[in-house]
Enzyme design. Sequence first.
Site, PDB file in Angstrom:
ATOM      1  N   LYS A  91       1.112  -1.225   0.100  1.00 11.36           N
ATOM      2  CA  LYS A  91       0.054   0.191  -0.325  1.00 11.36           C
ATOM      3  C   LYS A  91       1.329   1.181   0.121  1.00 11.36           C
ATOM      4  O   LYS A  91       0.698   1.885  -0.994  1.00 11.36           O
ATOM      5  CB  LYS A  91      -1.008  -0.127   1.070  1.00 11.36           C
ATOM      6  CG  LYS A  91      -1.525   0.981   1.571  1.00 11.36           C
ATOM      7  CD  LYS A  91      -2.918   1.340   0.840  1.00 11.36           C
ATOM      8  CE  LYS A  91      -3.161   2.640   0.747  1.00 11.36           C
ATOM      9  NZ  LYS A  91      -4.550   3.207   0.312  1.00 11.36           N
ATOM     10  N   CYS A 107      -3.319  10.638   1.689  1.00 15.90           N
ATOM     11  CA  CYS A 107      -2.433   9.818   1.730  1.00 15.90           C
ATOM     12  C   CYS A 107      -1.079   9.633   0.865  1.00 15.90           C
ATOM     13  O   CYS A 107      -0.389   9.273   1.922  1.00 15.90           O
ATOM     14  CB  CYS A 107      -3.062   8.663   0.579  1.00 15.90           C
ATOM     15  SG  CYS A 107      -4.232   7.822   1.775  1.00 15.90           S
TER      16      CYS A 107
END
Length: 464
Positions: free
Chosen positions: A220, A276
């Site tokens: 991720k 993010c």
Amino acid sequence: MIKNICCIGAGYVGGPTMAVIANKCPHIKVNVVDLNKQRILDWNDEDLDKLPIYEPGLSTIVSRNRNKNLFFSTDVDKAIQEADAIFISVNTPTKTYGVGKGMAADLKYIELCARQIAKVATSDKIIIEKSTLPVRTAEAISNILKNTGNGVNFQILSNPEFLAEGTAIDDLFNPDRVLIGGEDTIKGREAINKLTEVYANWLPREKILQTNVWSSELSKLTANAFLAQRVSSINAMSELCEHTGADISEVSKAIGTDSRIGSKFLKASVGFGGSCFQKDILNLVYIAKSYGLDAVADYWEQVILMNDHQKRRFASNIVKTLFNTVSGKKIAILGWAFKKDTNDTRESSAIYVADELLNERAELKIYDPKVKESKILNDLNYLNTRSSQDNINLITTLNDPYETCKATHAVAVLTEWDEFKAYDWKKIYDSMLKPAFIFDGRSILNVQVLEKIGFKVYSIGKGN
Ligand code: UDX
Ligand code: ADP
């Protein structure tokens, strides 16, 4: 088989993800819980315009499933007790204090969740990390959960979310892949398979990748670092284009047609934002440093440094072009969200550009189709550059783009909302002070058309 899901955290990740699971799995009861009472009230509001998150297609699936198999509540303990599987989708912001300040992810909300689960769970559960987390967080969660001494068995899985805001529902309905990481033990594999069955309700099995926990967690961070790196790479080239007379959109097109490079994520901009990219790269840099891998850390840190540079140079270019001073000048800001089709403003470039302009004593008139004034003020106050009263004095937020641009010296386009392209730019030009400038931070407007109207145009990555 998983029949009851609890999701802790009703935010940008938890809300849309659970709405889609409920929609695709009518046999599963999904309870989304949050400590924030107002957020839960908003998720339950009859008026779908009041949902706390704006995301195309979200209100339709929420209204279809809400109070059937999709429930929003503040009763965290009850939802934990009932569940076979618990998704942890709470926020993991960058630490603002102590060791790792400004770099490491703050795991206090995750830890609180783990402690809460440990306290109230009376039956075996699968715990699923959904929030982006540093590598080996599962180990920390596991240490808390497995030492409760109440005989309950917990299996910890990592199942990172790859949805992008603004396209979340499409991304969830049709993801490139789903990643599930778990322990390589009989119980671990059982848990992985149970979660695989949930996704298999709408996805082909070959799209569901099973890995060990650490690979899943690191994948991720790696995916976000690679994506952000592409944006910083094209942004670096945009500056070179401006100096050489090349056009970044032509360069993007030319390189994007190389199938090894691909055409996505090659759009020059005033810098990437969102919750993010920056957080995950800082996290990656911190992890690399903590293993003594300075070359790795420096390599990835450059992606952030380039992004900061891009935001700063955009703002200084406005000041320079407006005859080296914007003090007392009125500048319209179109777009505050970090990208189109979302009301999320976390790390939005607009915040930093506005801050630099406010430092130069500009007066800002701001319009965004989905962002409220209170959020804009909060974003600026959070930077702590000046008093909240000064922020109130220096900015005006309007609901109408034409009123926003009226009597300003310049317009800065900071989000690529489609509606900006459809405006009557002649009308806007006529209402502005002359010479009228446009600074297009997203290269979405037609430079030739605007110049013909009379505007002086700066469009990111376009040389003269
Ligand atoms: C990102 C990842 O794409 C997603 O997989 C992950 O789960 C969360 O982080 P998100 O932050 O929602 O998603 O949006 P994204 O579309 O990736 O855009 C991030 C930022 O990069 C935005 O500010 C966007 O405007 C900018 N961007 C993106 C560019 O400037 N140019 C591009 O070509 C693409
Ligand atoms: P993301 O983009 O990761 O979804 P958000 O900030 O939008 O982040 O959402 C995270 C949500 O998690 C917030 O609504 C916050 O109130 C909630 N939250 C944080 N800690 C807890 C907790 N211990 N229990 C329940 N909800 C929590």
